[in-house]
Scaffold this active site. Structure first.
Site, PDB file in Angstrom:
ATOM      1  N   VAL A  98       8.910  46.494 -13.323  1.00  0.00           N
ATOM      2  CA  VAL A  98       8.738  46.745 -11.752  1.00  0.00           C
ATOM      3  C   VAL A  98       7.572  47.433 -11.516  1.00  0.00           C
ATOM      4  CG1 VAL A  98       9.298  46.804  -9.126  1.00  0.00           C
ATOM      5  CG2 VAL A  98      11.010  46.275 -11.088  1.00  0.00           C
ATOM      6  N   LYS A 151      18.442  48.308  -5.811  1.00  0.00           N
ATOM      7  CA  LYS A 151      19.647  47.905  -4.683  1.00  0.00           C
ATOM      8  C   LYS A 151      20.739  49.627  -5.571  1.00  0.00           C
ATOM      9  CE  LYS A 151      20.209  44.944  -8.855  1.00  0.00           C
ATOM     10  NZ  LYS A 151      18.407  44.542  -9.075  1.00  0.00           N
ATOM     11  N   GLU A 163      13.003  45.744   1.178  1.00  0.00           N
ATOM     12  CA  GLU A 163      12.728  44.091   0.158  1.00  0.00           C
ATOM     13  C   GLU A 163      13.148  43.643  -0.652  1.00  0.00           C
ATOM     14  OE1 GLU A 163      12.498  41.061   3.418  1.00  0.00           O
ATOM     15  OE2 GLU A 163      13.555  40.352   1.366  1.00  0.00           O
ATOM     16  N   VAL A 220      16.976  42.641  -2.444  1.00  0.00           N
ATOM     17  CA  VAL A 220      17.571  41.759  -3.086  1.00  0.00           C
ATOM     18  C   VAL A 220      17.429  40.791  -3.087  1.00  0.00           C
ATOM     19  CG1 VAL A 220      20.256  40.418  -1.358  1.00  0.00           C
ATOM     20  CG2 VAL A 220      19.461  43.017  -1.138  1.00  0.00           C
ATOM     21  N   GLY A 225      14.798  39.625  -5.252  1.00  0.00           N
ATOM     22  CA  GLY A 225      13.499  39.563  -5.770  1.00  0.00           C
ATOM     23  C   GLY A 225      12.639  39.732  -5.165  1.00  0.00           C
ATOM     24  N   GLY A 259      17.336  37.498 -23.771  1.00  0.00           N
ATOM     25  CA  GLY A 259      16.664  38.581 -22.902  1.00  0.00           C
ATOM     26  C   GLY A 259      16.765  38.621 -21.764  1.00  0.00           C
ATOM     27  N   ASP A 314      26.118  43.715  -9.443  1.00  0.00           N
ATOM     28  CA  ASP A 314      24.559  43.995  -9.513  1.00  0.00           C
ATOM     29  C   ASP A 314      25.229  43.524  -7.767  1.00  0.00           C
ATOM     30  OD1 ASP A 314      21.932  44.091  -9.507  1.00  0.00           O
ATOM     31  OD2 ASP A 314      22.630  41.177  -9.637  1.00  0.00           O
ATOM     32  N   LYS A 333      24.654  43.539  -2.961  1.00  0.00           N
ATOM     33  CA  LYS A 333      23.409  42.734  -3.280  1.00  0.00           C
ATOM     34  C   LYS A 333      24.163  42.467  -1.788  1.00  0.00           C
ATOM     35  CE  LYS A 333      20.444  42.372  -6.868  1.00  0.00           C
ATOM     36  NZ  LYS A 333      19.767  40.955  -7.583  1.00  0.00           N
ATOM     37  N   GLY A 370      12.281  39.331 -11.645  1.00  0.00           N
ATOM     38  CA  GLY A 370      11.182  39.149 -12.079  1.00  0.00           C
ATOM     39  C   GLY A 370       9.837  40.482 -12.420  1.00  0.00           C
TER      40      GLY A 370
END
Lengths: 404, 404
Positions: free
Chosen positions: A12, A100, A124, A127, A129, A182, A196, A200, A297
């Site tokens: 990221v 998150k 932003e 949650v 992406g 992956g 996860d 969120k 992503g």
């Protein structure tokens, strides 16, 4: 010149660097000045790269630099991400993050600290992406009383469920495949056990209802126990199984949970397949609105972060805020959530089952010595009374899934 | 106290009044003071209603009232809506509207006037009803170069197409039914001929690409000519026919059009049925994101307007802006838009047709003396050369629809 620092140069963090350079013109148009990454915090040194000279492993270099006004935290994990975020806010810098875990655990503290210092704490990207979700929820939709949030918040589990449905494969096989490709981590717990998604839905509920919900307060069920038979039965009644984060207000409290749901194919959420996320928000004025896109992503997540960088600079009022919740019963027991449920029994005694279940169960499949039913409106708590009676007669429920 | 005036007390105007009263607490929490409707402009007098005393037919009462800081324009039509909006901005009042005709025709002027006076001109409700769309596009997604916008922007035509597909009914019959049910106007031109969608795709393109596109510059095709055979052929290749507003940049210009498209069922847009709207925006960083909800209706539209009222008060920087476009060729000829096309011929000579069409056409159905093909990537302009040759041989194309 707007100077930013990036903490953590993984997927990221490096995506943020890439998006800033990719859309430089668009960005400086928007914020009215050029933008530059002045420092990158990482333990690695990245020799030979164009950014080698700006990498540091010393957070103090960033905190003490008055030219850096926005800190982008992409470290992941709670510590030192939380500590560095707090220190940055105290140093009068806005903080933007995709983390998150930190937002879910320490959001109200960090927002309060930001407000105290006249800066922003924005997330932003934490949650959905790149999907614009938090800003629309706390701005465009904020005049609504939110009546329900239901969303696919985790791409990995959605990919697994999509493959299970389309290929008729069992969970373990698809998980192994997802790990090979992956799409799933070697240790898939955070995804497949719903942790996860729990972080969120807590963040979305914090914003929608104004009080902090901690992950430890909510029930998170994952998808490990979903079988091909569940998938098949869902299909039979025009549904797909989706792992949803779900919340809605209930008097002075809320229901908030993560669980697999049967989602009718007419519901737009059911149409989000593979790694896509889709969140349906119901407001008392606006009705149903949904937000769809890639929930993860490198570039999508980075796009949301870079958008927040511009927000940090442009917008004067920090509208994000929620308070600590001091009511132990604020988060309701999900066993009391009214709704319809799918139950499969390891028995072929359909008539005895439907007679015993107190809430008008109708049979949807009978085969291989198993009976699947869908109940009328009830609660898990109520239903479990009937399940106890059945279990005494040797009839065990082996699957229990809510209908949306 | 925030005082607002509502111009026009029809469906939307009265919805705004209702939402303000329904969510009073939420609203005053958000803006930090109570909100009140101080004046309603309408030619009717509404005797016996709770708002009778605040109704006026004199716009000057509103313009000259220094306590009114936000004017909500729900009149519809260009005049006097435009004139009253301009006068309100000049009087130092922010204007909020759902009037797509005024925004599409006079948006850049009104935005410039608002900026000059340090107030806002906001119109979230003008596209997609209550769906947060304009704000996410001009804020959250604004750091992206927008690569494509494709959306179902008109609920009436989407309802008609959904019924044609699901019930196998012809256009005329469904239109008559929609008119009976009140989903379509007696004069359905603005909807079925794509004019309403054209206004909306112009507004979205103005925001996304920064230059004003006028409705008169774009080609708007409606759905009058869509037949059951088109619907059936679309289904055959895994598509649904949807009326889309479509735009994308092309060098220093853009493509911008309204037309029926074959949309693959995997595309989230195709899943928006009945009166729902769905808009897919592709950004160079964020990828595909979609926004879904009711594109019209009293309370959803009013919700977007009320949200804009809070925006008008809260947010300091007016980020909405685009410029007049002085380049005659800015909007490209849609005949040069590359893509695949569906063509149906009134002929059964499939091999001659596929041999003649220059772009690798494949046959998708042959029956009732008609052949339907889907071309490879080409342009309408290119394809029409082949169609001319075929027409000379007496083979006429009777349907031509783009694939998304």
């Amino acid at each position: 010149m707007l100077n930013v620092a990036i903490l953590g140069f993984g997927v990221v963090g490096s995506g943020v660097y890439e998006v800033i350079n990719m859309n430089k013109e668009k960005l400086s148009d928007r914020i009215g000045e050029p933008i530059s990454v002045k420092k990158i915090l990482d333990l690695r040194t990245f020799p030979g790269t164009p950014y080698e000279s700006i990498v540091t492993s010393d957070m103090n270099e960033i905190l003490s630099d008055p030219e850096i006004s926005v800190v982008v935290e992409c470290m992941g994990g709670s510590h030192p991400a939380y500590d560095y975020s707090m220190a940055s806010l105290k140093a009068g810098k806005s903080v933007v993050t995709s983390n998150k875990e930190v937002v879910a655990n320490f959001g109200s503290e960090l927002l309060a600290e930001a407000r105290k210092n006249g800066v922003k704490y924005l997330f932003e990207a934490s949650v959905g992406g790149g999907i614009p979700l938090i800003h629309p929820l706390c701005e465009c939709l904020s005049i609504n009383n939110v009546e329900q949030i239901a969303g696919i918040l985790n791409g990995t589990t959605n990919y697994i469920l999509t493959r299970m449905l389309n290929e008729g494969l069992p969970f373990d096989e698809v998980l192994a495949e997802a790990q090979r490709l992956g799409y799933a981590e070697k240790n898939p717990t955070a995804d497949v056990d719903g942790i996860d998604a729990a972080r969120k839905i807590c963040i979305l509920s914090d914003i929608a209802y104004g009080k902090e919900v901690s992950v430890s307060e909510i029930r998170a069920e994952g998808i490990r126990n979903i079988t091909s038979r569940d998938v098949e039965d869902a299909h039979k009644i025009g549904c797909k199984i989706k792992l949803l984060g779900y919340s809605r207000p209930d008097g002075d409290g809320i229901y908030c949970l993560v669980a697999p749901f049967f989602v009718p194919v007419e519901n737009i959420i059911s149409q989000a397949d593979d790694v896509f996320n889709c969140v349906l928000v119901t407001g008392n004025a606006v009705g149903d609105v949904a937000f769809y896109g890639r929930g993860a992503g490198k570039l999508p997540t980075a796009a949301a972060i870079v958008s927040d960088i511009t927000e940090a600079v442009l917008s004067s009022s920090c509208k994000l805020l929620w308070t600590k919740n001091n009511n132990k019963d604020y988060v309701r027991d999900p066993e009391t959530l009214p709704g319809r449920l799918y139950v499969r029994f390891a028995s072929d005694n359909a008539s005895f089952i439907t007679d015993t279940v107190s809430c008008e169960a109708s049979v949807i499949s009978e085969k291989d010595g198993k009976v699947s039913v869908v109940t009328g409106i009830t609660t898990e708590k109520e239903l479990k009374k009937s399940l106890c009676i059945l279990e005494e007669k040797g009839i065990k429920a082996e699957s229990l899934i809510r209908l949306l």
